[in-house]
Design a protein around this motif. Structure first.
Motif, short mmCIF file in Angstrom:
data_model
loop_
_atom_site.label_atom_id
_atom_site.label_comp_id
_atom_site.label_asym_id
_atom_site.label_seq_id
_atom_site.Cartn_x
_atom_site.Cartn_y
_atom_site.Cartn_z
N GLU A 1 0.84 -1.21 0.00
CA GLU A 1 0.00 0.00 0.00
C GLU A 1 0.87 1.25 0.00
OE1 GLU A 1 -2.82 0.10 3.16
OE2 GLU A 1 -3.76 -1.81 2.61
N TYR A 2 1.89 1.26 0.86
CA TYR A 2 2.78 2.43 0.96
C TYR A 2 3.65 2.57 -0.29
CZ TYR A 2 1.44 2.44 5.91
OH TYR A 2 0.72 2.47 7.08
N LEU A 3 4.01 1.44 -0.91
CA LEU A 3 4.81 1.51 -2.14
C LEU A 3 4.04 2.19 -3.27
CD1 LEU A 3 6.67 -1.93 -2.22
CD2 LEU A 3 7.70 0.34 -2.05
N LYS A 4 2.74 2.01 -3.29
CA LYS A 4 1.93 2.69 -4.31
C LYS A 4 1.99 4.21 -4.10
CE LYS A 4 -1.28 -0.97 -5.62
NZ LYS A 4 -0.38 -2.05 -5.21
N GLU A 5 1.99 4.64 -2.83
CA GLU A 5 2.15 6.07 -2.53
C GLU A 5 3.52 6.56 -2.99
OE1 GLU A 5 1.02 7.70 1.30
OE2 GLU A 5 -0.05 5.84 1.78
N ILE A 6 4.53 5.76 -2.71
CA ILE A 6 5.90 6.12 -3.09
C ILE A 6 6.01 6.23 -4.61
CG2 ILE A 6 8.29 5.28 -3.15
CD1 ILE A 6 7.73 4.07 -0.33
N GLY A 7 5.38 5.29 -5.32
CA GLY A 7 5.40 5.31 -6.78
C GLY A 7 4.74 6.57 -7.33
N THR A 8 3.65 6.99 -6.70
CA THR A 8 2.95 8.20 -7.14
C THR A 8 3.82 9.44 -6.90
OG1 THR A 8 0.81 7.20 -6.61
CG2 THR A 8 0.87 9.60 -6.84
N ILE A 9 4.44 9.51 -5.72
CA ILE A 9 5.29 10.65 -5.37
C ILE A 9 6.48 10.75 -6.33
CG2 ILE A 9 6.85 11.57 -3.60
CD1 ILE A 9 4.94 10.30 -1.50
N CYS A 10 7.05 9.59 -6.68
CA CYS A 10 8.24 9.57 -7.54
C CYS A 10 7.89 9.52 -9.03
CB CYS A 10 9.12 8.38 -7.18
SG CYS A 10 9.82 8.46 -5.52
N GLU A 11 6.59 9.60 -9.34
CA GLU A 11 6.11 9.61 -10.72
C GLU A 11 6.57 8.36 -11.49
OE1 GLU A 11 7.33 13.30 -12.43
OE2 GLU A 11 5.91 14.49 -11.25
N ILE A 12 6.42 7.21 -10.82
CA ILE A 12 6.71 5.92 -11.45
C ILE A 12 5.38 5.27 -11.77
CG2 ILE A 12 7.75 3.63 -11.12
CD1 ILE A 12 9.72 4.96 -9.16
N SER A 13 5.10 5.06 -13.03
CA SER A 13 3.77 4.63 -13.47
C SER A 13 3.61 3.11 -13.58
CB SER A 13 3.45 5.25 -14.84
OG SER A 13 4.42 4.84 -15.80
N LYS A 14 4.58 2.35 -13.10
CA LYS A 14 4.56 0.89 -13.29
C LYS A 14 3.74 0.15 -12.23
CE LYS A 14 8.97 0.70 -15.73
NZ LYS A 14 10.39 0.29 -15.68
N GLY A 15 3.16 0.85 -11.29
CA GLY A 15 2.40 0.17 -10.24
C GLY A 15 3.33 -0.54 -9.28
N LEU A 16 4.02 0.24 -8.47
CA LEU A 16 5.08 -0.28 -7.60
C LEU A 16 4.53 -1.31 -6.61
CD1 LEU A 16 7.98 0.72 -7.85
CD2 LEU A 16 7.63 2.11 -5.82
N HIS A 17 5.20 -2.46 -6.52
CA HIS A 17 4.90 -3.46 -5.49
C HIS A 17 6.21 -4.13 -5.10
CE1 HIS A 17 5.31 -6.67 -8.52
NE2 HIS A 17 4.61 -5.87 -9.32
N PHE A 18 6.24 -4.81 -3.96
CA PHE A 18 7.51 -5.26 -3.41
C PHE A 18 8.24 -6.27 -4.29
CE2 PHE A 18 10.64 -7.03 -0.58
CZ PHE A 18 11.02 -5.94 0.19
N HIS A 19 7.51 -7.16 -4.94
CA HIS A 19 8.18 -8.19 -5.73
C HIS A 19 8.93 -7.60 -6.92
CE1 HIS A 19 9.01 -12.35 -6.52
NE2 HIS A 19 8.58 -12.26 -7.77
N MET A 20 8.56 -6.37 -7.30
CA MET A 20 9.27 -5.70 -8.39
C MET A 20 10.74 -5.48 -8.03
SD MET A 20 8.27 -2.15 -10.35
CE MET A 20 6.58 -2.67 -10.66
N ALA A 21 11.02 -5.39 -6.73
CA ALA A 21 12.40 -5.20 -6.28
C ALA A 21 13.27 -6.39 -6.66
CB ALA A 21 12.43 -4.99 -4.76
N ARG A 22 12.71 -7.58 -6.54
CA ARG A 22 13.47 -8.80 -6.89
C ARG A 22 13.75 -8.85 -8.40
NH1 ARG A 22 15.20 -13.59 -4.81
NH2 ARG A 22 14.62 -15.53 -5.84
#
Length: 422
Positions: free
Chosen positions: A312-333
């Motif tokens: 949930e918080y990663l989606k906020e971070i993605g919006t703030i950083c203007e990342i349109s990929k739908g940030l979620h934790f598994h994307m880190a891997r």
């Protein structure tokens, strides 16, 4: 449906003679090619048994064997009436229990399967995976409005298709496929162990849809998160996410790290060596880039919250950083795998496999994406650099025009006559 075959025969086992020279009579039952044997209470001399089977000698042995055949026929009738699968194992159990026994229900099937895989929980099977098996059994019954006492033998493909439709209407494709695969495994278990005469999930096709493009963060997108100052909870989530991007650890694995798990290699890299929660495969996670700064910020005691809240918080971070990929934790891997595979000089696949905790390096195809710049650099090294053609200046264009006009004048061609091609 395949034709069912059935056969009964009797033998007198001479190798089991007692002191009186009597051997036990064995009843052999073959159902659809599967053989089982039951030792009967009666004993006889082998020569008397052979004579009786030829219709000679004592009739007592013949009558006893005939009585056993009738008993088998009676139990078979009960099994068919109760809709119990006709297998050699079920028939033997019914004969030894002096009856067809109780109906094999969904509660029996699900309970038996779950009790087996529960022994693997925390070893080669994660707690989350086990819980999903439990959940899929409940959702299957809810979707079909049936109770645990529903006969497992009466489940058919329509029940599975209805469950599939229910899942697809509520969940995303990947999650739906995950639950379907698990319920399919349970019914396959029931069939292969002889509890079910057929596998109702055999014809179920699990459509995983169009394979999605691997989503990972580019260097530029990663730097947006690195260079952004967040407040409170968002900063903690961003830091854990970045640590996963630097190390390739999944949420479950990074959550399991304790302070004492962090070590320093001989060449100065911080690393952690454990086994993956999901697969039990050993990994050696190397914490690269800005990991040390983040780890020291929390004194190597990571501020982990739930996976759901983290996403949930990663989606906020993605919006703030203007990342349109739908940030979620598994994307880190995926990001970590992509950074490793694109690194130049190249890192051997075997090393990446060990860092990521994969069983083999085939997972690279699923996890890692190749950056465009990597393609350009590799092609440049292989075939040589292509230098762009210099832009033509206006003065040179005007000079070319003057030369053409002079050439036309020499040939006696005026602008009104057109050019030579005409």
């Amino acid at each position: 449906m395949a034709r069912e075959t059935f056969n009964i025969s009797f033998i007198c086992r001479e190798t089991k003679k007692n002191k009186l020279g009597l051997s036990p009579i064995i009843m052999t039952i073959i159902v659809n090619g599967e053989r089982t044997q039951i030792q009967l209470p009666m004993k006889a001399k082998p020569e008397d048994f052979k004579a009786a089977m030829r219709g000679e000698g004592e009739k007592q042995i013949q009558e006893y064997c005939l009585e056993q055949r009738k008993r088998v026929d009676k139990v078979l009738t009960e099994m068919l009436k109760e809709d119990i699968p006709l297998t050699s194992a079920n028939l033997k159990s019914a004969l030894q229990n002096k009856g067809a026994g109780k109906i094999y229900t969904l509660a029996d099937l699900f309970g038996e399967y779950l009790s087996i895989i529960e022994k693997r929980k925390g070893k080669d099977l994660s707690v989350d995976t086990y819980n999903r098996y439990v959940k899929t059994t409940k959702m299957f019954m809810d979707a079909n409005s049936i109770k645990p006492d529903f006969p497992a033998t009466k489940v058919n493909l329509s029940h599975l298709l209805n469950y599939q439709a229910t899942l697809n209407s509520k969940l995303d494709v990947a999650t739906s496929c995950n639950y379907l695969q698990k319920i399919k495994s349970i019914f396959k278990f029931g069939f292969e162990t002889g509890r079910l005469s057929s596998n109702p999930a055999f014809g179920l096709k699990i459509d995983k849809g169009i394979k999605e493009t691997i989503l990972y963060l580019t260097e530029e997108e990663l730097s947006r998160i690195e260079n952004k100052a967040f407040s409170g909870r968002l900063q903690k989530v961003a830091d854990i996410f970045l640590l996963s991007c630097y190390s390739g650890l999944s949420f479950a694995d990074i959550s399991s790290l304790e302070k004492e798990d962090f070590k320093t290699s001989p060449n100065g890299y911080i690393y952690a060596e454990k086994t993956r929660k999901k697969t039990g495969v050993k990994f050696v996670a190397i914490f690269l880039r800005n990991s040390k700064k983040i780890l020291e910020r929390y004194d190597y005691e990571l501020p982990i919250i739930t996976n759901q809240k983290t996403n949930e918080y990663l989606k906020e971070i993605g919006t703030i950083c203007e990342i349109s990929k739908g940030l979620h934790f598994h994307m880190a891997r995926h990001t970590a795998a992509s950074l490793l595979i694109n690194h130049r000089p190249a890192i051997p696949n075997e090393t990446i496999q060990k860092i990521m905790g994969w069983k083999d390096d085939r997972q690279l195809r699923h996890y890692a994406g190749i950056f465009n710049q990597t393609i350009f650099d590799d092609i440049g090294k292989a075939f040589g650099e292509k230098k762009p053609k210099p832009a033509i200046k206006n003065a040179e264009i005007n000079k070319d025009i003057d030369d053409i006009e002079a050439f036309n004048k020499l040939l006696g061609i005026t602008p009104d006559q057109g050019d030579l091609a005409d």
